[in-house]
Design an enzyme around this catalytic site. Sequence first.
Site, PDB file in Angstrom:
ATOM      1  N   HIS A  98       0.819  -1.211   0.000  1.00  0.00           N
ATOM      2  CA  HIS A  98       0.000   0.000   0.000  1.00  0.00           C
ATOM      3  C   HIS A  98       0.856   1.267   0.000  1.00  0.00           C
ATOM      4  O   HIS A  98       0.379   2.329  -0.398  1.00  0.00           O
ATOM      5  CB  HIS A  98      -0.954  -0.016   1.185  1.00  0.00           C
ATOM      6  CG  HIS A  98      -2.110  -0.936   0.990  1.00  0.00           C
ATOM      7  ND1 HIS A  98      -3.357  -0.703   1.533  1.00  0.00           N
ATOM      8  CD2 HIS A  98      -2.224  -2.097   0.302  1.00  0.00           C
ATOM      9  CE1 HIS A  98      -4.179  -1.686   1.195  1.00  0.00           C
ATOM     10  NE2 HIS A  98      -3.505  -2.542   0.445  1.00  0.00           N
ATOM     11  N   HIS A 261      -1.766 -12.440  -2.159  1.00  0.00           N
ATOM     12  CA  HIS A 261      -2.853 -13.042  -1.393  1.00  0.00           C
ATOM     13  C   HIS A 261      -2.557 -14.478  -0.979  1.00  0.00           C
ATOM     14  O   HIS A 261      -3.418 -15.144  -0.411  1.00  0.00           O
ATOM     15  CB  HIS A 261      -4.156 -12.955  -2.184  1.00  0.00           C
ATOM     16  CG  HIS A 261      -4.689 -11.563  -2.300  1.00  0.00           C
ATOM     17  ND1 HIS A 261      -5.848 -11.246  -2.976  1.00  0.00           N
ATOM     18  CD2 HIS A 261      -4.212 -10.383  -1.819  1.00  0.00           C
ATOM     19  CE1 HIS A 261      -6.055  -9.938  -2.906  1.00  0.00           C
ATOM     20  NE2 HIS A 261      -5.074  -9.397  -2.210  1.00  0.00           N
TER      21      HIS A 261
END
EC number: 1.11.1.21
Length: 732
Positions: A98, A261
């Site tokens: 992020h 993920h």
Amino acid sequence: MSEQSRCPVTGRTADSPATGSGLSNRDWWPNQLHLDMLHQHSSLVNPMGEGFRYKEEFGKLDLKEVKKDLYALMTDSQEWWPADYGHYGGLFIRMAWHSAGTYRTSDGRGGGGTGNQRFAPLNSWPDNANLDKARRLLWPIKQKYGKKISWADLMILAGNCALESMGFKTFGFGGGRVDIWEPEEDIYWGKEVEWLGNKRYSGERDLENPLAAVQMGLIYVNPEGPDGKPDPVAAGRDIRETFARMAMNDEETVALVAGGHTFGKCHGVGDPKLVGPEPEAADIEEQGLGWKSGYGIGKGDETMTSGLEGAWTPDPIHWDMGYLGMLFRYEWELTKSPAGAWQWKPKDVAEEDLAPAAHDPSKRVPTMMTTADLAMRMDPIYGPISQRYYEHPDQFADAFARAWFKLTHRDMGPHSRYLGAEVPAEELIWQDPVPALDHDLIDAEEIAELKKRLLASGLSIPELVSTAWASASTFRGSDKRGGANGARIRLAPQKDWEVNQPEQLQRVLHKLEEIRNTFNGEQSGNKQVSLADMIVLGGCAAVEEAAGKAGTGVTVPFTPGRTDALQEQTDTESFSVLEPLADGFRNYMKKKYSVSAEEMLVDRSQLLTLTAPEMTVLLGGLRVLGANFQQSPHGVFTTQPETLTNDYFVNLLDMGTEWKPLSKEQDTFEGRDRKTGEPRWTATRVDLIFGSNSRLRAIAEVYGSDDAQEKFVHDFVAAWDKVMNLDRFDLG
């Protein structure tokens, strides 16, 4: 009122507003030109001092020791914020992702290069919920190594170490990110005034430039699907647009999603209404932490973050093929998390494909996928790529390693800027490589001789100046791309850009190449001059000549050492985003935009790292030098063209001229003699803003004064030299 209620120093009462509060100028005049973006990150806000050199400090760092401490941190679970599965890896991967993932190609802004996740608005974006905890977990390590490693570098390095500690081999790490100490003023995050707003779309689903994320406060896409609708195919379209605007192709996108993920989990076990305010809105006693949850104990298995709940894989703290295996081995049915978010659960899941509860390994719980995850299978392009990665684990691992490296280094500029022992030797095309210097450089005597040949070549001052400007002014301080090094102005796509006047450009480049080849053929030994250097030197010679014509002798600095890139070293699609939509310095607008010409000038100036005085003196000088697109007369406020005088400012500020718009759009203007009505000049908004805006007029008055000619020339030369060398990272 009693004297006790008054401040003994200022005399203010308890009800008086704080100093600096109240309406700002921009509150009163919202359309006021935003010049503050040109004066960010000064020494006044930087506690490190003007003499601080991060590159030198990073060179003293024992990177192996830092990584050793980071590896230890991964499993050092803290009671105040316990680690899922006893390992902080997933949290730090998300933090690094992020940090880097705000990058967008259109203007090069965002990314992990400045440590801006520490500040608003990013520290309080909904998509960054609980990353404040990740940074606090890092503080003891930052505290230990102090100025030797920036927050920006540490956050990315922590992501790498998280991956490595869970069994993944990364592609490498380059340091060199320098921290900022205040939020950026130049980054446009969107027009929305509420979190998760999406006023950034028009038409069918056309995302506003330069934005990449789909909603205010998200890094990429809504994981529940477009506007929260659980449609995996529609999600695939959003993902493709968003990741493309962040410099990722389809294969890189699948690798990043599937690789990232593989680790960690989502948190959404309770009522989202019980989550407290973000860090910037939290109470002072929270000490910069936000999202305090009133659900249960507010941490561990009762953590609330995104509202989604669960891990993607049965083993969330080890690198394996679990993500793609779950994606393809099961059919998925739509459900909702305990927090009410749309997500998907596997049908008839086998016992061995259950995941452990994050804080109670004796319990087994189902995994999940988001709508965005299912797009990796159901999208007609992503699906086959995912299947290929599933069938070829080595290919998948290599693709993820390279995509992660690109994600975390895309905004750092060329390979030469990377620091540290873990910088990969391989140069990648997205780093815009240029050949290494392989010849001896020309000296002062030879530079002087080449200047004479250039000025005697038949090329005009405007041609030499505009070609050098076109080459150098592609630079973006945001992601350190563009610039004169490489002479890519002679290659696709730059040679064909409208703003570069391709026919004139080819003629000028041909003549420069001719002079260069003749000179190089005369040399013995290994002495040569590159075309990249010739382009810049031509501009410098022309500026000197024009200053001399104005009676102001000056030597324009020139430092050789540029090399010439090859077409195969140039990704034409990647370079296409550097094409100017507008260049106020050349009085060029590709078409009409909703944003004003003067705003686009300031934006371009910020990307060129110019201050308001530098922007002002450069524009005024380029006008009288004749650098306008297609030799337009707009803003050429002089009767002595190709002469470096301060006439632009003298005539702009002349109250004997009255200006009237020539079009209802008010984008071009005519200046007439206030007494006789005779036409004097024409101008654009970019020109008249220097007389209209009070701050720019104040600067223009400095250069329009009777005693300003010498200062004007020297300031122009300094700003010119700065732009010509913006990409010369070899000069330090």
